[in-house]
Design an enzyme around this catalytic site. Structure first.
Site, PDB file in Angstrom:
ATOM      1  N   ASP A  45       0.800  -1.227   0.000  1.00 44.43           N
ATOM      2  CA  ASP A  45       0.000   0.000   0.000  1.00 44.43           C
ATOM      3  C   ASP A  45       0.836   1.282   0.000  1.00 44.43           C
ATOM      4  O   ASP A  45       0.341   2.352   0.324  1.00 44.43           O
ATOM      5  CB  ASP A  45      -0.988   0.011   1.175  1.00 44.43           C
ATOM      6  CG  ASP A  45      -0.344  -0.274   2.521  1.00 44.43           C
ATOM      7  OD1 ASP A  45       0.838   0.063   2.714  1.00 44.43           O
ATOM      8  OD2 ASP A  45      -1.030  -0.844   3.392  1.00 44.43           O
ATOM      9  N   ARG A  59       1.254   6.916   0.246  1.00 39.08           N
ATOM     10  CA  ARG A  59       0.509   5.873   0.981  1.00 39.08           C
ATOM     11  C   ARG A  59      -0.899   5.847   0.415  1.00 39.08           C
ATOM     12  O   ARG A  59      -1.584   6.873   0.380  1.00 39.08           O
ATOM     13  CB  ARG A  59       0.502   6.219   2.475  1.00 39.08           C
ATOM     14  CG  ARG A  59      -0.390   5.339   3.352  1.00 39.08           C
ATOM     15  CD  ARG A  59       0.053   3.871   3.313  1.00 39.08           C
ATOM     16  NE  ARG A  59      -0.588   3.079   4.344  1.00 39.08           N
ATOM     17  CZ  ARG A  59      -1.798   2.536   4.244  1.00 39.08           C
ATOM     18  NH1 ARG A  59      -2.528   2.728   3.184  1.00 39.08           N
ATOM     19  NH2 ARG A  59      -2.272   1.804   5.238  1.00 39.08           N
ATOM     20  N   ASP A  64      -5.564  -1.068   3.629  1.00 37.05           N
ATOM     21  CA  ASP A  64      -4.445  -1.536   4.433  1.00 37.05           C
ATOM     22  C   ASP A  64      -4.116  -2.943   3.968  1.00 37.05           C
ATOM     23  O   ASP A  64      -4.977  -3.827   3.986  1.00 37.05           O
ATOM     24  CB  ASP A  64      -4.805  -1.529   5.914  1.00 37.05           C
ATOM     25  CG  ASP A  64      -3.606  -1.833   6.799  1.00 37.05           C
ATOM     26  OD1 ASP A  64      -2.493  -1.380   6.478  1.00 37.05           O
ATOM     27  OD2 ASP A  64      -3.791  -2.524   7.817  1.00 37.05           O
ATOM     28  N   THR A  65      -2.890  -3.140   3.527  1.00 31.05           N
ATOM     29  CA  THR A  65      -2.455  -4.474   3.122  1.00 31.05           C
ATOM     30  C   THR A  65      -1.651  -5.100   4.256  1.00 31.05           C
ATOM     31  O   THR A  65      -1.107  -4.386   5.099  1.00 31.05           O
ATOM     32  CB  THR A  65      -1.595  -4.423   1.837  1.00 31.05           C
ATOM     33  OG1 THR A  65      -0.436  -3.639   2.075  1.00 31.05           O
ATOM     34  CG2 THR A  65      -2.395  -3.860   0.669  1.00 31.05           C
ATOM     35  N   GLU A  67       1.307  -6.501   6.418  1.00 30.37           N
ATOM     36  CA  GLU A  67       2.661  -5.962   6.539  1.00 30.37           C
ATOM     37  C   GLU A  67       3.710  -6.912   5.975  1.00 30.37           C
ATOM     38  O   GLU A  67       3.618  -8.125   6.125  1.00 30.37           O
ATOM     39  CB  GLU A  67       2.994  -5.676   8.007  1.00 30.37           C
ATOM     40  CG  GLU A  67       2.140  -4.608   8.650  1.00 30.37           C
ATOM     41  CD  GLU A  67       2.294  -3.227   8.034  1.00 30.37           C
ATOM     42  OE1 GLU A  67       3.317  -2.963   7.365  1.00 30.37           O
ATOM     43  OE2 GLU A  67       1.389  -2.407   8.216  1.00 30.37           O
ATOM     44  N   ARG A 110       4.286  11.013   4.527  1.00 26.99           N
ATOM     45  CA  ARG A 110       3.941  10.441   3.226  1.00 26.99           C
ATOM     46  C   ARG A 110       2.746  11.173   2.624  1.00 26.99           C
ATOM     47  O   ARG A 110       1.809  11.534   3.343  1.00 26.99           O
ATOM     48  CB  ARG A 110       3.597   8.957   3.366  1.00 26.99           C
ATOM     49  CG  ARG A 110       4.740   8.113   3.885  1.00 26.99           C
ATOM     50  CD  ARG A 110       4.358   6.680   4.097  1.00 26.99           C
ATOM     51  NE  ARG A 110       3.339   6.556   5.134  1.00 26.99           N
ATOM     52  CZ  ARG A 110       2.912   5.406   5.641  1.00 26.99           C
ATOM     53  NH1 ARG A 110       3.407   4.265   5.194  1.00 26.99           N
ATOM     54  NH2 ARG A 110       1.999   5.381   6.589  1.00 26.99           N
TER      55      ARG A 110
END
Length: 171
Positions: A45, A59, A64-65, A67, A110
């Site tokens: 992501d 970002r 949310d992918t 980790e 970001r």
């Protein structure tokens, strides 16, 4: 000695740029509708994008992918697959449109964005949700696609697509 060619194809623009000014393909003019070009995929992501002569870490908003690179955190189920998917969608050099929502940056500096691949207008954030590589993550005030991503995630979950079929259920 400088050579001059008149070429009308997209490749011609890159070749002309390379021949006349010794610039790299990543510095070639952006196609219409693009405001950046992929420099590097960080994880599922987060990407680095060349925009206006500088590299921005972007970002992807609303998702949310799992980790893969967070310090002191193990690689999570389906994280490598999510990273591979975004690399497939956005190879280095891909022209993109990065659109902001309300808040421009996160606490890490970001740039926060919705990313579109300009060649076919693919909405990358949405693709990752629809195909089960990401979960929805809504953080106000950047909530333009919250309902849409929640609905699409529910469909992926009910059909056990991607991480929803491969990973243990969340607690």
């Amino acid at each position: 000695m400088k050579m001059k060619f008149i070429i009308r194809s997209g490749l011609g623009v890159v070749l002309t740029c390379l021949i006349l000014s010794n610039c790299s393909p990543s510095e070639s003019p952006l196609p219409e509708g693009a405001n950046g070009r992929i420099v590097k995929v960080i994880d599922g992501d987060t990407v680095d994008v060349s925009m206006n002569g500088r590299t921005e870490r972007v970002r992807l908003i609303g998702i949310d992918t799992p980790e893969t690179k967070k310090p002191d955190t193990p690689i999570e189920c389906f994280g490598p697959e999510a990273s591979d998917r975004i690399k497939e969608l956005l190879p280095v050099g891909t022209p993109v449109l990065v659109q902001r929502d309300i808040e421009a940056r996160d606490p890490y500096g970001r740039l926060l964005g919705y990313v579109y691949r300009t060649s076919d207008r693919l909405f990358v954030n949405e693709d990752l949700i629809v195909n089960g590589y990401a979960r929805p993550l809504s953080i106000a005030p950047n909530t333009a696609f919250t309902a849409q991503f929640a609905d699409q995630s529910q469909l992926a979950r009910s059909s056990r697509t991607g991480l929803w079929g491969e990973c243990p259920p969340e607690p």
